[in-house]
Design a protein around this motif. Structure first.
Motif, short mmCIF file in Angstrom:
data_model
loop_
_atom_site.label_atom_id
_atom_site.label_comp_id
_atom_site.label_asym_id
_atom_site.label_seq_id
_atom_site.Cartn_x
_atom_site.Cartn_y
_atom_site.Cartn_z
N CYS A 50 0.84 -1.21 0.00
CA CYS A 50 0.00 0.00 0.00
C CYS A 50 0.87 1.26 0.00
O CYS A 50 2.04 1.22 0.38
CB CYS A 50 -0.91 0.02 1.22
N LEU A 51 0.28 2.35 -0.44
CA LEU A 51 0.94 3.65 -0.43
C LEU A 51 0.09 4.63 0.38
O LEU A 51 -1.11 4.78 0.12
CB LEU A 51 1.13 4.19 -1.85
N PHE A 52 0.72 5.26 1.37
CA PHE A 52 0.09 6.30 2.16
C PHE A 52 0.87 7.57 1.91
O PHE A 52 2.07 7.63 2.17
CB PHE A 52 0.13 5.95 3.65
N LYS A 53 0.22 8.59 1.39
CA LYS A 53 0.89 9.85 1.09
C LYS A 53 0.19 11.00 1.81
O LYS A 53 -1.02 11.17 1.68
CB LYS A 53 0.89 10.10 -0.42
N ASP A 54 0.96 11.77 2.59
CA ASP A 54 0.46 12.94 3.32
C ASP A 54 -0.73 12.59 4.22
O ASP A 54 -1.70 13.34 4.32
CB ASP A 54 0.08 14.07 2.35
N CYS A 55 -0.66 11.46 4.87
CA CYS A 55 -1.73 11.02 5.77
C CYS A 55 -1.37 11.34 7.23
O CYS A 55 -0.19 11.49 7.56
CB CYS A 55 -1.97 9.52 5.62
N ILE A 56 -2.38 11.43 8.07
CA ILE A 56 -2.20 11.69 9.49
C ILE A 56 -2.79 10.52 10.27
O ILE A 56 -3.95 10.13 10.05
CB ILE A 56 -2.89 13.01 9.91
N THR A 65 -0.93 -4.19 14.42
CA THR A 65 -1.06 -3.95 12.99
C THR A 65 0.29 -4.21 12.34
O THR A 65 1.31 -3.78 12.86
CB THR A 65 -1.47 -2.49 12.73
N LEU A 66 0.30 -4.87 11.22
CA LEU A 66 1.54 -5.07 10.48
C LEU A 66 1.55 -4.05 9.35
O LEU A 66 0.78 -4.14 8.39
CB LEU A 66 1.61 -6.49 9.92
N LEU A 67 2.40 -3.01 9.48
CA LEU A 67 2.40 -1.89 8.54
C LEU A 67 3.06 -2.20 7.20
O LEU A 67 2.99 -1.40 6.28
CB LEU A 67 3.08 -0.67 9.17
N GLY A 68 3.72 -3.32 7.09
CA GLY A 68 4.33 -3.73 5.84
C GLY A 68 4.48 -5.24 5.82
O GLY A 68 5.02 -5.81 6.74
N CYS A 69 3.99 -5.89 4.78
CA CYS A 69 3.98 -7.34 4.75
C CYS A 69 4.15 -7.82 3.32
O CYS A 69 3.84 -7.11 2.37
CB CYS A 69 2.66 -7.84 5.32
N ARG A 70 4.61 -9.04 3.17
CA ARG A 70 4.74 -9.63 1.84
C ARG A 70 4.18 -11.05 1.86
O ARG A 70 4.03 -11.65 2.91
CB ARG A 70 6.18 -9.65 1.38
N THR A 71 3.87 -11.55 0.69
CA THR A 71 3.50 -12.95 0.53
C THR A 71 4.36 -13.51 -0.60
O THR A 71 5.10 -12.78 -1.25
CB THR A 71 2.01 -13.12 0.15
N LEU A 72 4.27 -14.77 -0.85
CA LEU A 72 5.07 -15.38 -1.91
C LEU A 72 4.71 -14.83 -3.28
O LEU A 72 5.52 -14.78 -4.19
CB LEU A 72 4.91 -16.89 -1.90
N VAL A 73 3.45 -14.42 -3.47
CA VAL A 73 3.02 -13.93 -4.78
C VAL A 73 3.19 -12.43 -4.94
O VAL A 73 3.14 -11.92 -6.04
CB VAL A 73 1.55 -14.32 -5.08
N MET A 74 3.37 -11.70 -3.85
CA MET A 74 3.51 -10.25 -3.94
C MET A 74 4.68 -9.78 -3.08
O MET A 74 4.61 -9.83 -1.87
CB MET A 74 2.24 -9.54 -3.50
N LEU A 75 5.73 -9.35 -3.71
CA LEU A 75 6.93 -8.93 -3.00
C LEU A 75 7.02 -7.41 -2.90
O LEU A 75 8.08 -6.84 -3.05
CB LEU A 75 8.17 -9.50 -3.70
N ARG A 76 5.89 -6.76 -2.69
CA ARG A 76 5.88 -5.30 -2.60
C ARG A 76 5.75 -4.86 -1.15
O ARG A 76 4.90 -5.34 -0.43
CB ARG A 76 4.72 -4.74 -3.41
N LYS A 77 6.57 -3.92 -0.76
CA LYS A 77 6.48 -3.37 0.58
C LYS A 77 5.55 -2.16 0.58
O LYS A 77 5.25 -1.59 -0.46
CB LYS A 77 7.85 -3.01 1.09
N SER A 78 5.13 -1.77 1.75
CA SER A 78 4.28 -0.58 1.88
C SER A 78 5.17 0.64 2.02
O SER A 78 6.27 0.57 2.58
CB SER A 78 3.36 -0.71 3.08
N VAL A 79 4.69 1.78 1.52
CA VAL A 79 5.46 3.02 1.55
C VAL A 79 4.60 4.11 2.16
O VAL A 79 3.43 4.26 1.82
CB VAL A 79 5.92 3.42 0.12
N TYR A 80 5.21 4.87 3.06
CA TYR A 80 4.55 6.00 3.74
C TYR A 80 5.36 7.25 3.40
O TYR A 80 6.54 7.33 3.74
CB TYR A 80 4.53 5.77 5.25
N ILE A 81 4.75 8.21 2.71
CA ILE A 81 5.44 9.42 2.28
C ILE A 81 4.77 10.64 2.91
O ILE A 81 3.56 10.86 2.72
CB ILE A 81 5.42 9.56 0.74
N GLY A 82 5.53 11.43 3.64
CA GLY A 82 5.02 12.67 4.23
C GLY A 82 3.92 12.46 5.24
O GLY A 82 3.10 13.36 5.46
N CYS A 83 3.90 11.33 5.89
CA CYS A 83 2.85 11.04 6.87
C CYS A 83 3.27 11.50 8.27
O CYS A 83 4.45 11.60 8.57
CB CYS A 83 2.55 9.55 6.90
#
Length: 189
Positions: A50-56, A65-83
């Motif tokens: 997931c992508l969170f941008k300028d969130c509070i 809560t697991l703020l960043g997770c992966r599975t075998l089929v999806m190797l994408r991490k979560s990104v938080y920008i300006g939060c």
């Protein structure tokens, strides 16, 4: 509350519970722009890709809560920008990149093994946490793929000058030359 859309813009979630009675709720490939999460309950939410941008995030429950997770089929991490995270309990940051984020009086009490921070500010108490760098090899990762996917505890341009660090450790080759610590002053008489 169940989030069914993939994109959320400028929404305010106040006193909202996203949990599902102890059953994991998966947020996958969602994007949040300018959203506010005020006193929300994120327990049992697993955030991946997931992508969170300028969130509070303010005064919420995120300790389960697991703020960043992966599975075998999806190797994408979560990104938080300006939060901004203010007075939030954070325990499981997982595989996540925080870029230009501010953490104000947050309750960490965890090890940052796969989370990375770039141009972030920590304000107030930072207690009971370990920042693990690229040379940190831990049993935490049963599979080396998770460790490989992460940014391996990078701290780049991080500002701790307004933080009170107690029981905080930096391990595994973290480059502290790119970290601003408390300023010391000397008095002359």
């Amino acid at each position: 509350m169940k989030l069914t859309d993939k994109r959320y813009n400028n929404q305010v979630f106040k006193n909202t519970s996203f949990c599902n009675g102890g059953i994991a709720v998966w947020w996958t490939k969602k994007r949040f722009d300018g959203c506010q999460f005020l006193n929300c309950d994120f327990n049992d939410v697993v955030i991946r890709g997931c992508l969170f941008k300028d969130c509070i995030f303010k005064s919420g429950k995120m300790q389960h809560t697991l703020l960043g997770c992966r599975t075998l089929v999806m190797l994408r991490k979560s990104v938080y920008i300006g939060c901004t995270f203010e007075r939030v309990k954070l325990r499981n940051l997982g595989i996540a990149d925080f870029i230009g984020c501010t953490f104000i009086d947050c309750d960490f009490n965890t090890a940052f093994i796969a989370a990375s921070f770039s141009k972030c500010k920590f304000i107030g108490k930072v207690h009971g946490c370990v920042f693990c760098g690229p040379k940190y090899d831990s049993y935490y990762y049963g599979d080396k793929l998770s460790y490989w996917v992460s940014s391996k505890g990078r701290l780049n341009d991080v500002d701790f000058s307004k933080a009170i660090l107690t029981d905080v450790d930096f391990r595994g080759g973290i480059d502290l030359s790119k970290v601003q610590m408390l300023q010391t002053t000397t008095q002359r008489m």
